[in-house]
Structure formats: C-alpha cells, structure tokens
Design an enzyme around this catalytic site. Structure first.
Site, PDB file in Angstrom:
ATOM      1  N   GLU A  98      -8.057 -17.892  10.445  1.00  0.00           N
ATOM      2  CA  GLU A  98      -7.372 -16.826   9.432  1.00  0.00           C
ATOM      3  C   GLU A  98      -5.858 -17.481  10.340  1.00  0.00           C
ATOM      4  O   GLU A  98      -5.021 -17.877   9.903  1.00  0.00           O
ATOM      5  CB  GLU A  98      -7.006 -15.863   9.811  1.00  0.00           C
ATOM      6  CG  GLU A  98      -8.264 -15.060   9.016  1.00  0.00           C
ATOM      7  CD  GLU A  98      -8.067 -14.844   7.349  1.00  0.00           C
ATOM      8  OE1 GLU A  98      -7.212 -15.307   7.127  1.00  0.00           O
ATOM      9  OE2 GLU A  98      -9.143 -14.468   6.737  1.00  0.00           O
ATOM     10  N   LYS A 158      -6.482  -9.250  11.229  1.00  0.00           N
ATOM     11  CA  LYS A 158      -6.156  -7.937  10.718  1.00  0.00           C
ATOM     12  C   LYS A 158      -6.876  -7.346  10.649  1.00  0.00           C
ATOM     13  O   LYS A 158      -8.111  -7.945   8.975  1.00  0.00           O
ATOM     14  CB  LYS A 158      -5.009  -7.430   9.767  1.00  0.00           C
ATOM     15  CG  LYS A 158      -4.864  -5.718   9.358  1.00  0.00           C
ATOM     16  CD  LYS A 158      -3.468  -5.297   7.937  1.00  0.00           C
ATOM     17  CE  LYS A 158      -3.791  -4.726   8.087  1.00  0.00           C
ATOM     18  NZ  LYS A 158      -2.349  -3.860   7.000  1.00  0.00           N
ATOM     19  N   CYS A 196       0.949  -1.055  -0.510  1.00  0.00           N
ATOM     20  CA  CYS A 196       0.033  -0.116   0.011  1.00  0.00           C
ATOM     21  C   CYS A 196       0.513   1.322   0.120  1.00  0.00           C
ATOM     22  O   CYS A 196       0.377   2.917  -0.205  1.00  0.00           O
ATOM     23  CB  CYS A 196      -0.768   0.473   1.303  1.00  0.00           C
ATOM     24  SG  CYS A 196      -0.344  -0.584   2.670  1.00  0.00           S
ATOM     25  N   LYS A 208      -4.527  -7.317  15.340  1.00  0.00           N
ATOM     26  CA  LYS A 208      -4.969  -6.215  15.040  1.00  0.00           C
ATOM     27  C   LYS A 208      -5.671  -5.959  14.586  1.00  0.00           C
ATOM     28  O   LYS A 208      -5.989  -6.004  14.039  1.00  0.00           O
ATOM     29  CB  LYS A 208      -3.635  -6.010  13.683  1.00  0.00           C
ATOM     30  CG  LYS A 208      -3.460  -4.106  13.679  1.00  0.00           C
ATOM     31  CD  LYS A 208      -2.190  -4.262  12.224  1.00  0.00           C
ATOM     32  CE  LYS A 208      -2.281  -2.559  11.427  1.00  0.00           C
ATOM     33  NZ  LYS A 208      -1.617  -2.287   9.606  1.00  0.00           N
TER      34      LYS A 208
HETATM   35  C1  PBG Z   1      -0.592  -1.651   6.147  1.00  0.00           C
HETATM   36  C2  PBG Z   1      -0.021  -1.356   6.842  1.00  0.00           C
HETATM   37  C3  PBG Z   1      -1.211  -0.579   7.608  1.00  0.00           C
HETATM   38  C4  PBG Z   1      -1.019  -0.821   9.187  1.00  0.00           C
HETATM   39  C5  PBG Z   1       0.694  -1.157   9.111  1.00  0.00           C
HETATM   40  N1  PBG Z   1       0.356  -2.117   7.981  1.00  0.00           N
HETATM   41  C6  PBG Z   1      -1.998   0.280   7.302  1.00  0.00           C
HETATM   42  C7  PBG Z   1      -3.007  -0.165   6.490  1.00  0.00           C
HETATM   43  O1  PBG Z   1      -3.673  -1.400   6.718  1.00  0.00           O
HETATM   44  O2  PBG Z   1      -3.898   0.420   6.323  1.00  0.00           O
HETATM   45  C8  PBG Z   1      -1.618  -0.009   9.638  1.00  0.00           C
HETATM   46  C9  PBG Z   1      -0.865   0.560  11.351  1.00  0.00           C
HETATM   47  C10 PBG Z   1      -0.886   1.392  12.301  1.00  0.00           C
HETATM   48  O3  PBG Z   1      -2.318   2.251  11.584  1.00  0.00           O
HETATM   49  O4  PBG Z   1      -0.384   1.726  13.013  1.00  0.00           O
HETATM   50  N2  PBG Z   1      -1.509  -2.436   5.107  1.00  0.00           N
END
Ligand code: PBG
Length: 308
Positions: free
Chosen positions: A218, A180, A106, A233
C-alpha cells in the site's frame, strides 16, 4: 553521561496535534472518552492554534464536524465548510503554521462510512475518489498546506495529486494514510467525530491487522502515485510496520498515535495506575526508535508544554 549518549530525542516540531472543529457551536466541549481533548468552535480552534504555535508544535491536523450530514457527504466540499473556514482563519492569523486537513467522508455521511455507497450498500471506490478530489481542491483553496486522505480508497493519491497540479497547487502536499488498519483503537475518535458506521464496519477498505507485507505494498503504491508523506496507523501495535517502512522508503514516515491509545493511558493515569508523564515519553521515544519522523498524537500539546 546518559544524556550525552542518548540515541533519540523528541522535538515538539515533529509532533502534530489533532483538532476537532465543530460547525454548530452547540456541539463544542469536552469529549468524555478522551479526557483533556475537546471539540472546538471555529474561534476556539484559532485560539488553540495560537497556543500550539507558541509551544513550537510542528502542525495541526484538522477534523471537521459538520452540522448536517447526508448520504453523499456534500458538506465535505462546501467552500464555506467548517474545515475550509478554520483553515482560512488559522492561516490568516498564523501564516507560517503548517495546517494539515484530514480528508475523509466519514464525518460527513449520515451512514458514517468513509465513502459513497452503491446499491448494495458497499462503499464505491471510484465515486468516493471523486468526492475526495473535489474536497481536496476546496481545502487547497482555503490555504491547507497538507491534505491527508484517510479513507483508504485505491488510486486516490494520484487523483488528488493530478487535480491539485491542474489548479496550480503543486505546493500542496499529500500525507497519505497509507497503511491504515481496521482497528479497535479508533473507538474514542468515533465518539469525538460522530463517525461511527451505522451498519457494518470498515473492513472492506481498511487493512487486516494480520497483514504486514500488504502495508508495504500500500505504501509503495501511494509513493508511486505521488504521496509526499506516508503514514502508518495506529501506532503501538504496528511499530514493526514503521521500522520496515523506514528501511524501505525515502519519504518521511508519519505515525498516528490514535484515540484509543491516548484514552488507555489517560484512563490508567486518572486511576493512579500509571505515571502518565513517563509512559507518554516512553511511548513517543519508541516511535522515534521504530523510525517515525512525524508523530500525530493527542498528547502533543501536553508534551510540548512539559518540554519547555
Ligand atoms: C477518518 C479517520 C479516523 C481516524 C482518523 N481519520 C476514523 C476511522 O477510520 O474510523 C481515527 C483517529 C483516531 O482514532 O484517533 N476516517
């Protein structure tokens, strides 16, 4: 006596500090939505790693911010990319320091999605896994100790494990962002990393906050595919998932205390509405109580500095 009978203690060695590293030095500097956190230049990141190492932190988690982006995230697997260079320099300066690299597209795609898009504008699972695997190899070759796929594609852990093993990187570990969630708490991070999706959202690949059992499925899949560490997360709204995961799996469980969770406490503290030091300690202890072994938090440095 309270100390004698205390059930949980936070050790800086279990904390991981995320580090944002920019390829273009012009992009370095403070992040408005995350007071106290900044985007480092390559040299700044190496300097910061020395400070974190001296504080006894467990590891750093690298996020790269490339100078240019494209639809296919090609900068992600550039051997001279910003994460690759930073890892090399940190490992040269501090060979014993554990360097983890977030593995996602991303920050590298111009559309801001975590993967490669198909003709319909949806993220294509399998071509995304190919890019991730390619990138993981460049990370391992740069000395990264742990790759941390955060894209939520299916089958990526196995693909990455096989690719790493085929190149004799058996010792490069995988910390999988297994559970996540599609969360509102990532807002400040997307400003920090410049990775806000230009259209749509991440709900086709990140999890529905309403689902708990699905998170365990998952995690079971990632464990089966060869993950070394399973992650949940965000943190605060998902401690039930951490407890369930700790009870079910034998792997280390990591918890990501995300940007929005950091900024909420910081904002309240700056306004004098909350005692930051006590609030942070209370939060970190709740993570340990829920069963988290490794905690990724933007508070890691400050917490470690206070515990000396
Ligand atoms: C990449 C990623 C993200 C975060 C960690 N790795 C962003 C997302 O998924 O939008 C978020 C970390 C945070 O909010 O501290 N995909």
């Amino acid at each position: 006596m309270r100390e004698l009978v205390r059930e949980h203690r936070i050790d800086p060695a279990q904390l991981v500090q995320p580090l944002f590293v920019v390829e273009n030095p012009k992009d370095a500097g403070p992040i408005a939505s995350m007071p106290g956190i900044e985007r480092f230049t390559l040299q700044g990141a190496v300097h910061e790693a020395r400070t974190l190492d001296a504080l006894g932190l467990g590891a750093v988690l690298l996020f790269g911010i490339p100078e240019t982006k494209d639809a296919a995230a090609t900068k992600n697997y550039d051997p001279a990319g910003i994460v690759q260079q930073t890892a090399r320099e940190i490992k040269n300066a501090l060979p014993h320091m554990v360097v983890i690299a977030d593995l996602c597209n991303c920050e590298y795609t111009d559309h801001g999605h975590c993967g490669i898009l198909n003709e319909l504008g949806d993220v294509d699972n399998d071509s995304t896994v190919e890019v991730l695997t390619r990138t993981a190899l460049t990370y391992a070759r740069s000395g990264v100790d742990v790759v941390a796929p955060s894209d939520m594609m299916d089958g990526r852990v196995r693909a990455i494990r096989e690719a790493l093993d085929a190149e004799d990187f058996e010792e490069t570990a995988i910390m999988s962002y297994s559970a996540k969630y599609a969360s509102a708490f990532y807002g400040p991070f997307r400003e920090a990393a410049g990775s806000t999706p230009q259209f749509g959202d991440r709900r086709t690949y990140q999890m529905d906050p309403s689902n708990g059992r699905e998170a365990l499925r998952e995690m079971a899949l990632d464990a089966q595919e060869g993950a070394d560490i399973l992650m949940v997360k965000p943190a605060l709204a998902y401690l039930d998932i951490v407890r369930a995961a700790r009870d079910r799996f034998d792997l280390p469980i990591a918890l990501y205390n995300v940007s929005g969770e950091y900024s909420m406490i910081k904002a309240a503290a700056i306004n004098g509405w909350i005692d930051e030091e006590r609030a942070v300690h209370e939060m970190l202890v709740s993570f340990a109580r829920a069963g988290a072994n490794i905690v990724i938090t933007y508070f890691a440095k400050e917490y470690a500095a206070r515990s000396r």
